[in-house]
Write an enzyme that holds these catalytic residues in place. Sequence first.
Site, PDB file in Angstrom:
ATOM      1  N   GLY A 104       0.838  -1.188   0.000  1.00 48.65           N
ATOM      2  CA  GLY A 104       0.000   0.000   0.000  1.00 48.65           C
ATOM      3  C   GLY A 104       0.867   1.229   0.000  1.00 48.65           C
ATOM      4  O   GLY A 104       2.097   1.149  -0.065  1.00 48.65           O
ATOM      5  N   GLY A 139      15.341  -0.763   7.292  1.00 45.87           N
ATOM      6  CA  GLY A 139      15.612   0.671   7.278  1.00 45.87           C
ATOM      7  C   GLY A 139      16.920   1.022   7.955  1.00 45.87           C
ATOM      8  O   GLY A 139      17.410   0.290   8.819  1.00 45.87           O
ATOM      9  N   ALA A 145      14.159  -5.728  10.182  1.00 43.67           N
ATOM     10  CA  ALA A 145      14.078  -4.333   9.740  1.00 43.67           C
ATOM     11  C   ALA A 145      15.103  -4.066   8.649  1.00 43.67           C
ATOM     12  O   ALA A 145      16.258  -4.464   8.763  1.00 43.67           O
ATOM     13  CB  ALA A 145      14.329  -3.407  10.928  1.00 43.67           C
ATOM     14  N   ARG A 200       6.312  -2.012  18.742  1.00 42.76           N
ATOM     15  CA  ARG A 200       6.567  -3.434  18.939  1.00 42.76           C
ATOM     16  C   ARG A 200       6.559  -3.795  20.421  1.00 42.76           C
ATOM     17  O   ARG A 200       7.152  -3.090  21.237  1.00 42.76           O
ATOM     18  CB  ARG A 200       7.927  -3.815  18.362  1.00 42.76           C
ATOM     19  CG  ARG A 200       7.986  -3.685  16.886  1.00 42.76           C
ATOM     20  CD  ARG A 200       9.366  -4.062  16.376  1.00 42.76           C
ATOM     21  NE  ARG A 200       9.752  -3.066  15.379  1.00 42.76           N
ATOM     22  CZ  ARG A 200      10.972  -2.662  15.153  1.00 42.76           C
ATOM     23  NH1 ARG A 200      11.984  -3.157  15.835  1.00 42.76           N
ATOM     24  NH2 ARG A 200      11.214  -1.755  14.233  1.00 42.76           N
ATOM     25  N   HIS A 243       8.383   3.185  15.006  1.00 44.49           N
ATOM     26  CA  HIS A 243       8.091   1.788  14.689  1.00 44.49           C
ATOM     27  C   HIS A 243       8.535   0.872  15.833  1.00 44.49           C
ATOM     28  O   HIS A 243       7.820  -0.065  16.191  1.00 44.49           O
ATOM     29  CB  HIS A 243       8.784   1.371  13.385  1.00 44.49           C
ATOM     30  CG  HIS A 243       8.011   1.719  12.163  1.00 44.49           C
ATOM     31  ND1 HIS A 243       7.031   0.905  11.652  1.00 44.49           N
ATOM     32  CD2 HIS A 243       8.063   2.808  11.347  1.00 44.49           C
ATOM     33  CE1 HIS A 243       6.521   1.458  10.570  1.00 44.49           C
ATOM     34  NE2 HIS A 243       7.128   2.620  10.363  1.00 44.49           N
ATOM     35  N   ARG A 295       2.192   5.462   4.924  1.00 44.74           N
ATOM     36  CA  ARG A 295       1.300   5.776   6.049  1.00 44.74           C
ATOM     37  C   ARG A 295      -0.103   5.192   5.901  1.00 44.74           C
ATOM     38  O   ARG A 295      -1.071   5.719   6.442  1.00 44.74           O
ATOM     39  CB  ARG A 295       1.198   7.287   6.249  1.00 44.74           C
ATOM     40  CG  ARG A 295       2.500   7.966   6.555  1.00 44.74           C
ATOM     41  CD  ARG A 295       2.891   7.657   7.980  1.00 44.74           C
ATOM     42  NE  ARG A 295       3.989   8.510   8.410  1.00 44.74           N
ATOM     43  CZ  ARG A 295       5.164   8.046   8.747  1.00 44.74           C
ATOM     44  NH1 ARG A 295       5.414   6.759   8.689  1.00 44.74           N
ATOM     45  NH2 ARG A 295       6.098   8.849   9.158  1.00 44.74           N
ATOM     46  N   SER A 296      -0.214   4.086   5.200  1.00 47.96           N
ATOM     47  CA  SER A 296      -1.526   3.476   4.989  1.00 47.96           C
ATOM     48  C   SER A 296      -1.925   2.526   6.112  1.00 47.96           C
ATOM     49  O   SER A 296      -3.070   2.093   6.166  1.00 47.96           O
ATOM     50  CB  SER A 296      -1.538   2.714   3.655  1.00 47.96           C
ATOM     51  OG  SER A 296      -0.569   1.680   3.665  1.00 47.96           O
ATOM     52  N   GLY A 297      -0.976   2.188   6.991  1.00 49.80           N
ATOM     53  CA  GLY A 297      -1.268   1.273   8.092  1.00 49.80           C
ATOM     54  C   GLY A 297      -0.674  -0.114   7.924  1.00 49.80           C
ATOM     55  O   GLY A 297      -0.984  -1.014   8.698  1.00 49.80           O
ATOM     56  N   LYS A 298       0.182  -0.307   6.942  1.00 57.67           N
ATOM     57  CA  LYS A 298       0.766  -1.627   6.660  1.00 57.67           C
ATOM     58  C   LYS A 298       1.563  -2.164   7.848  1.00 57.67           C
ATOM     59  O   LYS A 298       1.366  -3.292   8.277  1.00 57.67           O
ATOM     60  CB  LYS A 298       1.693  -1.570   5.437  1.00 57.67           C
ATOM     61  CG  LYS A 298       1.073  -1.061   4.180  1.00 57.67           C
ATOM     62  CD  LYS A 298       2.081  -0.938   3.055  1.00 57.67           C
ATOM     63  CE  LYS A 298       3.261  -0.065   3.352  1.00 57.67           C
ATOM     64  NZ  LYS A 298       3.005   1.366   3.444  1.00 57.67           N
TER      65      LYS A 298
END
Length: 174
Positions: A8, A35, A33, A53, A49, A11-14
């Site tokens: 998606g 990133g 991760a 968790r 993020h 910032r769509s919520g994935k």
Amino acid sequence: MTLTLLTGGARSGKSALAVHRARRTGTPVVFVATGQARDAEMADRISRHRAERPEGWTTVEAPLELVAAVTALPPDRTVVVDCLSLWVSNLLERGDDEQVVTTQAGELARWGAAYPGTVVVVTNEVGLGLVPMHPVSRDYRDRLGRVNALVAASADLAQLVVAGRTLTLDPVED
């Protein structure tokens, strides 16, 4: 054993959905991760993020060697890979050609489909907008599209996430 691909826009919520689903499995979770905190904005994004968790989750940093990282994981875990978008960008920046990237994506897809546990892979959909003007941007869009398609083809479930809602994607008919 399931492989799920969540795609998606930004910032769509994935990622939040991936974390939610991993939490519900009741098995130990490994968060892989891709990133890297190269600037203040990305450091903030990574920090947010991490805060989502639960304690007790294992985090594996794999900005480049994603396939090696996941194939070294023990069985019977829930694995969240977040995200293919940054991984492909990192490989492009390193200078990996398209064949190297798609070969690794195929290996990742085969691993995810065969892994004895739950795997949730997060990625961005970047092919729905305008054709980028710059050749590097077009190359990135094309590579990520191919990588996403390879992983989706091996997935038990592929979903498009928009505004925190999902749309299940059916396989392409022959």
